[in-house]
Design a protein around this motif. Structure first.
Motif, mmCIF file in Angstrom:
data_model
loop_
_atom_site.group_PDB
_atom_site.id
_atom_site.type_symbol
_atom_site.label_atom_id
_atom_site.label_comp_id
_atom_site.label_asym_id
_atom_site.label_seq_id
_atom_site.Cartn_x
_atom_site.Cartn_y
_atom_site.Cartn_z
ATOM 1 N N UNK A 159 54.377 -27.949 4.066
ATOM 2 C CA UNK A 159 52.935 -28.033 4.238
ATOM 3 C C UNK A 159 52.421 -29.404 3.829
ATOM 4 N N UNK A 160 52.890 -29.920 2.704
ATOM 5 C CA UNK A 160 52.466 -31.239 2.256
ATOM 6 C C UNK A 160 52.899 -32.326 3.233
ATOM 7 N N UNK A 161 54.095 -32.178 3.789
ATOM 8 C CA UNK A 161 54.587 -33.163 4.754
ATOM 9 C C UNK A 161 53.761 -33.136 6.038
ATOM 10 N N UNK A 162 53.472 -31.945 6.554
ATOM 11 C CA UNK A 162 52.750 -31.836 7.819
ATOM 12 C C UNK A 162 51.285 -32.235 7.692
ATOM 13 N N UNK A 163 50.741 -32.231 6.481
ATOM 14 C CA UNK A 163 49.369 -32.704 6.295
ATOM 15 C C UNK A 163 49.225 -34.174 6.665
ATOM 16 N N UNK A 164 50.316 -34.938 6.468
ATOM 17 C CA UNK A 164 50.269 -36.374 6.764
ATOM 18 C C UNK A 164 50.821 -36.704 8.147
ATOM 19 N N UNK A 165 51.191 -35.675 8.914
ATOM 20 C CA UNK A 165 51.759 -35.927 10.243
ATOM 21 C C UNK A 165 50.643 -36.396 11.185
ATOM 22 N N UNK A 166 50.881 -37.455 11.974
ATOM 23 C CA UNK A 166 49.826 -37.977 12.863
ATOM 24 C C UNK A 166 49.359 -36.953 13.888
ATOM 25 N N UNK A 167 48.105 -36.569 13.791
ATOM 26 C CA UNK A 167 47.561 -35.603 14.736
ATOM 27 C C UNK A 167 47.467 -36.143 16.152
ATOM 28 N N UNK A 168 47.428 -37.475 16.277
ATOM 29 C CA UNK A 168 47.335 -38.083 17.602
ATOM 30 C C UNK A 168 48.556 -37.764 18.458
ATOM 31 N N UNK A 169 49.734 -37.693 17.827
ATOM 32 C CA UNK A 169 50.949 -37.382 18.579
ATOM 33 C C UNK A 169 50.867 -35.986 19.172
ATOM 34 N N UNK A 170 50.363 -35.046 18.390
ATOM 35 C CA UNK A 170 50.244 -33.670 18.871
ATOM 36 C C UNK A 170 49.216 -33.575 19.995
ATOM 37 N N UNK A 171 48.089 -34.265 19.835
ATOM 38 C CA UNK A 171 47.062 -34.235 20.872
ATOM 39 C C UNK A 171 47.565 -34.848 22.171
ATOM 40 N N UNK A 172 48.327 -35.933 22.051
ATOM 41 C CA UNK A 172 48.892 -36.566 23.252
ATOM 42 C C UNK A 172 49.849 -35.629 23.968
ATOM 43 N N UNK A 173 50.655 -34.905 23.187
ATOM 44 C CA UNK A 173 51.603 -33.966 23.785
ATOM 45 C C UNK A 173 50.867 -32.830 24.485
ATOM 46 N N UNK A 174 49.777 -32.379 23.893
ATOM 47 C CA UNK A 174 49.001 -31.306 24.522
ATOM 48 C C UNK A 174 48.380 -31.776 25.825
ATOM 49 N N UNK A 175 47.915 -33.025 25.845
ATOM 50 C CA UNK A 175 47.360 -33.578 27.090
ATOM 51 C C UNK A 175 48.426 -33.624 28.180
ATOM 52 N N UNK A 177 50.653 -31.478 28.610
ATOM 53 C CA UNK A 177 50.960 -30.137 29.075
ATOM 54 C C UNK A 177 51.760 -29.274 28.117
ATOM 55 N N UNK A 178 52.099 -29.781 26.948
ATOM 56 C CA UNK A 178 52.856 -28.970 25.992
ATOM 57 C C UNK A 178 51.931 -27.993 25.276
ATOM 58 N N UNK A 179 52.469 -26.790 25.012
ATOM 59 C CA UNK A 179 51.739 -25.825 24.211
ATOM 60 C C UNK A 179 51.985 -26.068 22.732
ATOM 61 N N UNK A 180 51.440 -25.200 21.921
ATOM 62 C CA UNK A 180 51.573 -25.364 20.473
ATOM 63 C C UNK A 180 53.035 -25.259 20.039
ATOM 64 N N UNK A 181 53.762 -24.305 20.599
ATOM 65 C CA UNK A 181 55.182 -24.139 20.255
ATOM 66 C C UNK A 181 55.989 -25.339 20.735
ATOM 67 N N UNK A 182 55.702 -25.801 21.946
ATOM 68 C CA UNK A 182 56.403 -26.974 22.465
ATOM 69 C C UNK A 182 56.132 -28.211 21.640
ATOM 70 N N UNK A 183 54.906 -28.390 21.207
ATOM 71 C CA UNK A 183 54.561 -29.542 20.356
ATOM 72 C C UNK A 183 55.362 -29.516 19.063
ATOM 73 N N UNK A 184 55.487 -28.310 18.500
ATOM 74 C CA UNK A 184 56.194 -28.206 17.229
ATOM 75 C C UNK A 184 57.673 -28.558 17.378
ATOM 76 N N UNK A 185 58.338 -27.933 18.348
ATOM 77 C CA UNK A 185 59.788 -28.107 18.454
ATOM 78 C C UNK A 185 60.192 -29.405 19.148
ATOM 79 N N UNK A 186 59.332 -29.983 19.992
ATOM 80 C CA UNK A 186 59.704 -31.197 20.727
ATOM 81 C C UNK A 186 59.086 -32.465 20.152
ATOM 82 N N UNK A 187 58.048 -32.339 19.347
ATOM 83 C CA UNK A 187 57.392 -33.518 18.776
ATOM 84 C C UNK A 187 57.507 -33.542 17.250
ATOM 85 N N UNK A 188 57.061 -32.466 16.619
ATOM 86 C CA UNK A 188 56.980 -32.436 15.155
ATOM 87 C C UNK A 188 58.367 -32.406 14.519
ATOM 88 N N UNK A 189 59.230 -31.515 14.971
ATOM 89 C CA UNK A 189 60.557 -31.372 14.351
ATOM 90 C C UNK A 189 61.386 -32.655 14.466
#
Length: 277
Positions: A159-175, A177-189
């Motif tokens: 939780x502490x690590x993900x608080x500092x994770x760049x939200x811009x990367x997740x938003x770009x992935x969603x744009x 076409x990735x869903x929330x699960x896809x963002x997690x496993x293909x971007x965040x992990x």
């Protein structure tokens, strides 16, 4: 002055390194000696710089003749690996949810998790045993593994690590076409590999060194992990001698040392990033 400071730093670092390495070297070398040689060399330079004529594999041959230690070692390896794989998945998902999503009672859940971190395992081990026994899972592998797949400390670290994770990367992935699960496993992990390896090593070590729960949950000798087997070896005063104990400890310790040497780069990087946060 810079040179003097550097020399002093390396001298201090060398002394500290030797303080940790000498007992390890002594243990490994003693595992290749008979008891008489071990006691004779204590307090001399030959304790860590051996005479090759004194070294043999006798202790290992006798130990493996008495006990199925490699079977117990394989059990521990399987248990620790399963705990790491499922534990990282479950705890990182929980930490990600606490860091990124808004839902009812989120703060209360976080406070509850933090409170659980200060509760010692000894205070919960007996109620846990009673629950697992009541549902008929004592002396089974699932009953041994499942209760410790969720780790509140690891949830908090993620939780502490993900608080500092760049939200811009997740938003770009969603744009894209990735869903929330896809963002997690293909971007965040993939972007959090150092954190996963650091937590994975800590989880592996905790599972590998665990004794209290397995000695309560497992009575079948074929299912026992290595730490429980070591207790049986150390209790055998008839067949087992000092050299056998050193051989058993070496067999248990070497995989952990090798594991750390392989992943030390990621552990250091993960620790540095945590320090920056």
């Amino acid at each position: 002055m810079k040179i003097v400071k550097k020399v002093l730093f390396y001298m201090l670092a060398t002394v500290l390194a030797l303080q940790f390495l000498v007992p390890l070297v002594w243990m490994i070398l003693s595992s290749f000696k008979i008891d008489e040689v071990i006691y004779k060399d204590i307090g001399t330079i030959f304790a860590i710089i051996p005479r090759f004529s004194d070294l043999s594999l006798k202790s290992y041959a006798e130990l493996l003749g008495y006990y199925n230690i490699f079977g117990n070692l394989l059990n521990s390896l399987i248990y620790a690996s399963v705990t790491v794989i499922f534990g990282l998945t479950i705890n990182s998902l929980a930490g990600y949810a606490l860091a990124r999503f808004k839902f009812p009672f989120k703060d209360a859940i976080l406070i509850f998790i933090i409170a659980l971190m200060i509760v010692p395992i000894e205070a919960t081990i007996l109620p846990l045993f009673l629950v697992v026994n009541e549902i008929g899972m004592i002396n089974t592998v699932p009953g041994y593994l499942i209760p410790f797949l969720v780790n509140v400390m690891n949830i908090f670290l993620f939780r502490q690590h993900f608080l500092s994770f760049p939200g811009e990367l997740i938003e770009s992935a969603k744009i894209d076409g990735l869903g929330e699960v896809g963002c997690f496993f293909r971007i965040v992990v993939p972007s959090s590999l150092n954190m996963y390896i650091t937590v994975g090593i800590l989880t592996f070590l905790a599972s590998w060194n665990d004794f209290l729960w397995p000695v309560m949950a497992l009575s079948n000798e074929n299912l026992m992990p290595i730490q429980v087997a070591l207790n049986a070896i150390f209790s055998d005063t008839y067949n087992i001698f000092t050299s056998h104990i050193m051989a058993a400890l070496t067999i248990v310790t070497v995989p952990i040392v090798v594991l750390y040497m392989i992943f030390q780069k990621y552990i250091v990087e993960g620790s540095m990033r945590s320090g920056i946060k």
